[in-house]
Design a protein around this motif. Structure first.
Motif, PDB file in Angstrom:
ATOM      1  N   GLU A 185      -2.889  -5.363  14.966  1.00 52.84           N
ATOM      2  CA  GLU A 185      -2.203  -6.017  16.068  1.00 52.84           C
ATOM      3  C   GLU A 185      -3.041  -7.215  16.502  1.00 52.84           C
ATOM      4  OE1 GLU A 185       0.499  -4.417  17.043  1.00 52.84           O
ATOM      5  OE2 GLU A 185       1.120  -5.515  18.828  1.00 52.84           O
TER       6      GLU A 185
ATOM      7  N   SER B 281       0.972  -1.775  18.861  1.00 56.23           N
ATOM      8  CA  SER B 281       1.287  -2.532  20.085  1.00 56.23           C
ATOM      9  C   SER B 281       0.901  -1.832  21.392  1.00 56.23           C
ATOM     10  CB  SER B 281       2.779  -2.900  20.092  1.00 56.23           C
ATOM     11  OG  SER B 281       3.086  -3.672  18.956  1.00 56.23           O
TER      12      SER B 281
ATOM     13  N   PHE C 224       1.108 -10.409  17.678  1.00 53.29           N
ATOM     14  CA  PHE C 224       1.646 -10.202  16.329  1.00 53.29           C
ATOM     15  C   PHE C 224       1.196  -8.837  15.828  1.00 53.29           C
ATOM     16  CE2 PHE C 224      -2.427 -12.381  15.848  1.00 53.29           C
ATOM     17  CZ  PHE C 224      -3.087 -11.560  14.948  1.00 53.29           C
TER      18      PHE C 224
ATOM     19  N   HIS D 149       3.308   2.088  16.271  1.00 48.38           N
ATOM     20  CA  HIS D 149       2.741   0.762  15.991  1.00 48.38           C
ATOM     21  C   HIS D 149       1.440   0.621  16.787  1.00 48.38           C
ATOM     22  CE1 HIS D 149       5.687  -0.844  19.362  1.00 48.38           C
ATOM     23  NE2 HIS D 149       5.057   0.241  19.724  1.00 48.38           N
TER      24      HIS D 149
ATOM     25  N   GLN E 163      12.147   2.661  15.011  1.00 50.33           N
ATOM     26  CA  GLN E 163      10.880   3.339  14.758  1.00 50.33           C
ATOM     27  C   GLN E 163      11.030   4.841  14.929  1.00 50.33           C
ATOM     28  OE1 GLN E 163       7.913   1.513  17.220  1.00 50.33           O
ATOM     29  NE2 GLN E 163       8.168  -0.475  16.253  1.00 50.33           N
TER      30      GLN E 163
HETATM   31  N1  PHE Z   1       4.918  -3.738  16.765  1.00 51.12           N
HETATM   32  C1  PHE Z   1       5.829  -4.435  15.898  1.00 51.12           C
HETATM   33  C2  PHE Z   1       6.175  -3.515  14.736  1.00 51.12           C
HETATM   34  O1  PHE Z   1       5.455  -2.583  14.484  1.00 51.12           O
HETATM   35  C3  PHE Z   1       5.226  -5.711  15.364  1.00 51.12           C
HETATM   36  C4  PHE Z   1       4.976  -6.727  16.448  1.00 51.12           C
HETATM   37  C5  PHE Z   1       3.772  -6.742  17.115  1.00 51.12           C
HETATM   38  C6  PHE Z   1       5.933  -7.639  16.774  1.00 51.12           C
HETATM   39  C7  PHE Z   1       3.526  -7.689  18.092  1.00 51.12           C
HETATM   40  C8  PHE Z   1       5.707  -8.602  17.762  1.00 51.12           C
HETATM   41  C9  PHE Z   1       4.496  -8.610  18.414  1.00 51.12           C
HETATM   42  O2  PHE Z   1       7.158  -3.712  14.046  1.00 51.12           O
END
Ligand code: PHE
Length: 340
Positions: free
Chosen positions: A213, A172, A309, A170, A156
């Motif tokens: 997310e 997250s 996710f 992200h 990233q």
């Molecule tokens: N944050 C990860 C990304 O941007 C995606 C992800 C989110 C993976 C939550 C697992 C759990 O690639």
């Protein structure tokens, strides 16, 4: 003097006939009947008349005045009506001309897709959280089990503002923020739509894009719950016959981790250009929340488990609407936007 008066009347009547405008008539009246007008001038000479002549001339003068006043009034009336008619004619509008339609804006396809994703997850009991786009290194990486020198940071490429502050790469970090805020309560059941930033720019990558997310923490949350939620989502979003496929993957903040594909929306899994003949399209990353992440968020991994996710909204929008270049979503060309 009577001669003068008659001549004046004749001259005046001729002039009056030539008046075309209201202003002409008003000017005419001043010129003949005003204080310094021609009729008044003549009447000044009355003093020299004999007493017999005076009433005769006086009467004649009055007649001339009255007759002129009458004609003036009549003419003014006609002229005013005429001017009004002309004005109405010049101001008239042609109601048969086509109108200028008021242009009404509409929702951007990305907003439409985000709202649809929100609806689907709200239907499964998720609530919506948001977090800052300018984020601390701590929430973006460290609280997600990505230490400062961890090689996973290479995935990233980031925009740093200071060594500790960056544009989030992200959504997250909102996992970590929500855990910190909610601990030790369960269930946590949120989705987080928002903008994210990475140093990428080509037909399939934009330096700013959107993610949604998802995070669910409770007692006894299992991998099968993740699968069930995602399958339900895929079916509502892309159609009841959708399949999903989970492939093993790696994220520092989930264990085990998976990359999730949906069966190709173009060829229904047969194999085509869009899916590079594989029949599958990747739309999100996911996994079981890493025990270290739960711990840092204030939860006891011996008592609760969770899944998370993150999906790319542009990806979903492109698949849903058959858009082949991500940049179209950000150029704001109305010819493109009108199609949705
Ligand atoms: N944050 C990860 C990304 O941007 C995606 C992800 C989110 C993976 C939550 C697992 C759990 O690639």
């Amino acid at each position: 003097m009577q001669e003068q008066l008659r001549a004046l009347k004749e001259k005046a009547e001729q002039e009056l006939q030539a008046c075309q405008k209201v202003e002409d008539v008003q000017e005419f009246r001043v010129r003949y009947l005003g204080k310094k007008g021609e009729l008044t001038q003549i009447l000044r000479g009355m003093g020299q008349l004999s007493p017999e002549e005076r009433p005769v001339v006086g009467q004649l003068a009055n007649e001339v005045r009255d007759s002129l006043e009458g004609k003036i009034a009549q003419l003014l009336e006609t002229l005013k009506v005429k001017e009004l008619e002309q004005r109405l004619l010049s101001e008239s509008i042609d109601i048969t001309l086509p109108g200028t339609a008021a242009e009404i804006g509409r929702q951007h396809p990305l907003s439409m897709v985000i709202e649809e994703i929100e609806e689907i997850f709200m239907g499964m009991g998720f609530t919506i959280e948001e977090g800052p786009e300018i984020e601390l290194d701590y929430y973006n990486f460290e609280a997600l089990n990505i230490p400062k020198d961890h090689p996973a940071r290479d995935m990233q490429d980031s925009f740093y503002l200071t060594p500790e502050v960056l544009l989030r790469t992200h959504t997250s970090p909102v996992q970590a923020r929500t855990m910190e805020k909610t601990k030790p309560h369960v269930p946590v059941k949120i989705i987080v739509p928002g903008k994210v930033y990475r140093r990428d720019d080509d037909a399939t990558h934009s330096p700013m894009f959107h993610q949604v997310e998802g995070l669910m923490i409770d007692k006894n949350i299992r991998f099968s719950d993740l699968k069930g939620v995602l399958l339900n989502f895929a079916r509502q979003m892309f159609g009841a016959d959708q399949k999903i496929r989970l492939r093993p993957s790696f994220f520092p903040f989930t264990e085990p981790s998976a990359e999730v594909d949906i069966s190709c929306v173009m060829c229904k899994g047969v194999g085509c250009r869009t899916c590079s003949q594989t029949g599958w399209l990747e739309i999100l990353g996911a996994g079981m929340v890493h025990p270290r992440v739960l711990e840092m968020g204030g939860y006891n991994p011996e008592e609760v488990t969770g899944f998370a996710f993150g999906m790319g909204v542009e990806r979903v929008a492109m698949l849903k609407y058959g858009i082949d270049d991500m940049r179209l979503l950000f150029e704001n060309d109305v010819r493109f936007l009108r199609q949705f």
